[in-house]
Design a protein around this motif. Structure first.
Motif, mmCIF file in Angstrom:
data_model
loop_
_atom_site.group_PDB
_atom_site.id
_atom_site.type_symbol
_atom_site.label_atom_id
_atom_site.label_comp_id
_atom_site.label_asym_id
_atom_site.label_seq_id
_atom_site.Cartn_x
_atom_site.Cartn_y
_atom_site.Cartn_z
ATOM 1 N N ILE A 1 1.527 -5.571 0.527
ATOM 2 C CA ILE A 1 2.162 -6.280 1.655
ATOM 3 C C ILE A 1 1.105 -6.617 2.707
ATOM 4 N N VAL B 1 7.072 -8.527 2.222
ATOM 5 C CA VAL B 1 6.255 -9.397 3.091
ATOM 6 C C VAL B 1 7.075 -10.064 4.201
ATOM 7 N N ARG C 1 0.035 -10.400 3.954
ATOM 8 C CA ARG C 1 0.167 -10.836 5.357
ATOM 9 C C ARG C 1 -1.189 -11.256 5.929
#
Lengths: 389, 389
Positions: free
Chosen positions: A82, A112, A86
């Motif tokens: 994640i 996400v 990002r």
């Protein structure tokens, strides 16, 4: 038959050399920056990962990587993924591997765009409403995650193995090349087969009446497995048998064979505690649990077990005493699992009788009951573990 | 098994009262102005059309209408629909009915964004590259068009019945409510059943080897039909049997049972000339043609016909003379079709021996050959018509 919605929008690209289409497929589904999620080992050694990267580059797709996913995949890798997505503005998650890589990719894809902790989806605190698009390049026929909207992740803190699901986690495409599975060791192949068969049996043992079409479809997949699996155990490089098993594995779990009927996922749940505690293969745990579960619940609907015995295992129907037929079907299933090299007892799996109280506690239903074909309380769960000793 | 792509992105919403979700589903898939395509008769009389309109209005969806679609749908209605869509800026085509309404809707959807004559897609001059989104509310289990990307239209000039197909013609959603089929007369129900079984058999008789999974899935659908169809012929209001047949009809034709193997569509082609010339029900024509086709081609692969006889029709295998088993399977199929009230000869259908030269001419292969399980020339086609006398 119950009302249902069936939605399996995944584009399946099946056959030899299909992994070379990976880049153009990512492009077709709008990906521009991909996170490749994989385990390591054979995916790297075989050159598959390089092929995938070349295919992406040839379609001018950028990518980041998250390797090192382990069987019974853990939450730590999801958090890591994640963060990468990002930070690097990834808009597409591509799993290369089996159920562990795919399930990790799905959990990342769901996490996400979510403000909270992704584990909320697995603890039941939240449901997945949106996700990055996920796609897969499958390397083992087993989990069926290439066609399903489900994911199973283990939380390291407490070793809790839990599932989540959503239609938006169904892969936009899945590449299935049976050739990628011919190098799998016999034991892993057999574990995958047990998982596939369990996905069908969990749908087959239902309380819904008048489900002839899905009964027959379930039986079709199981008959295929019974016919094809021994071939690959004997000759791992049998492409055609691998192909039949690989597609059977998808059909077993995208719900083609399970629409319009109640399911029973208790064997999966009971097994999850085994693989969480011992880190054994999920399929091996299922081989131990499923026959025990069947034995424990069979009297709930002896004629359904007799039907399974006759139609799937080719038993003669004992019209005077259908229970004999039902038992014979379970015995043949257990023998089949043994014959392909799987453990069918705690002992053979390396699980310990003295851990049963912990396994029951981890199952986590307290004084409640599970749903399913036969609702089970903690005493029932314990009895099933004991039947599997 | 051959390489394949399987893509069936349709959202199937199945069960009682599901037609009430029509408006919200059109909205979900981005429709704002709908053309409703239907036949007339029972769709209007039963109040279904009104329900659909109410559901659209409740979701603030505008609509136009194109009624009067007839069985073996004609090109004139397609041109009319394309004009309406262009003039009224329709962005979504909704079929309410059976294969005829759905196939017309698909042809309209393909024709609207196409610069040339929509018939180009059916004459083979062009392939469908884009189309308006299509959706369906199904009222008869038969054509399988609710899950397929195919459409069959008859050109009035010359009574030519031809097909076209594209993944972009797969419905975005299909609503299947078995309750809508309980008022169907026995004959129409049986015709639908023959069409469904033909869709499976056209896939089952293949030259591709090692296709255990799709063989078994084909057999699953056929076994279901053999079990369920007699129930609805006897008790038309048997919802559960209707439900099993309705879902079997979808599975039979969205290619779930046909991936990775060569098909044979000659029975469909040979039949199309019957329904084009006599305007008989497609399923009735298939009931006449399929057993004749099977009899004509069986020696090409007697063991495949024996497999069908044993696994589908429950015949005992004659290990000394497998041809006996193959023949017995075809006989049982023919008897089954008769038992549900279908014609199995030219005479019973009302077709005429003296038209055979015209039927062969209309089939339109000249001195060439068709593809399929056994490639057929015009003499073969004629022989099959004669076997069906």
């Amino acid at each position: 038959m119950d009302n249902f919605t069936f939605y399996s929008p995944t584009k399946f690209v099946f056959g030899s050399n299909t992994e070379s289409q990976c880049g153009s497929l990512v492009k077709e589904f709008g990906g521009t920056k991909v996170l490749i999620v994989y385990g390591g080992g054979s995916v790297v050694r075989s050159g598959l990962l390089d092929k995938i990267k070349q295919s992406l580059s040839a379609s001018s797709i950028n990518y980041s990587e998250l390797g090192g996913i382990v069987p019974n995949p853990k939450d730590d890798k999801v958090y890591e993924g994640i963060d990468i997505c990002r930070n690097e503005k990834v808009d597409f998650v591509l799993a290369v591997g089996g159920g562990s890589a795919i399930d990790t990719a799905k959990a990342i894809a769901a996490g996400v765009p979510y403000d909270g902790d992704f584990w909320d989806f697995f603890s039941g605190k939240a449901s997945v409403q949106k996700a990055l698009p996920v796609a897969t390049v499958l390397t083992i026929a087993a989990a069926g995650s290439e066609g399903s909207g489900n994911t199973v992740i283990t939380k390291v803190d407490g070793m809790l193995k839990r599932g989540a699901g959503s239609d938006c986690l169904r892969p936009v495409f899945s590449i299935l090349n049976p050739q990628l599975t011919v190098t799998l060791p016999a034991y892993q192949t057999a574990c995958g087969a047990a998982d596939i068969m369990a996905h069908v049996f969990e749908r087959y043992f239902t309380n819904t009446r008048d489900v002839e079409i899905t009964d027959r479809l379930c039986e079709a997949v199981l008959l295929t497995m019974i016919n094809e699996v021994p071939k690959v155990i004997k000759h791992p490089d049998n492409y055609q048998a691998r192909a039949n098993i690989m597609w059977a594995g998808m059909v077993a779990h995208n719900n083609t064979v399970g629409v319009g009927r109640s399911h029973d996922w208790n064997s999966h749940g009971i097994e999850h505690e085994l693989s969480a505690l011992y880190d054994c293969a999920h399929g091996a745990g299922l081989a131990v649990i499923m026959p025990a579960w069947m034995t424990y619940v069979k009297n709930h609907d002896i004629m359904r077990f007799a039907q399974a015995a006759v139609r799937i295992w080719g038993c003669e129907m004992d019209f005077q005493n259908p229970e004999n037929t039902a038992i014979e079907g379970i015995t043949r299933f257990k023998n089949f699992l043994s014959s392909i090299g799987l453990p069918v007892t705690f002992k053979e799996l390396g699980a310990k009788e003295e851990d049963i109280p912990l396994l029951v506690k981890n199952f986590g239903i307290g004084n409640g009951k599970t749903g399913g074909f036969v609702p089970l309380g903690k005493d029932d769960i314990e009895a099933i573990y004991r039947l599997a000793l």
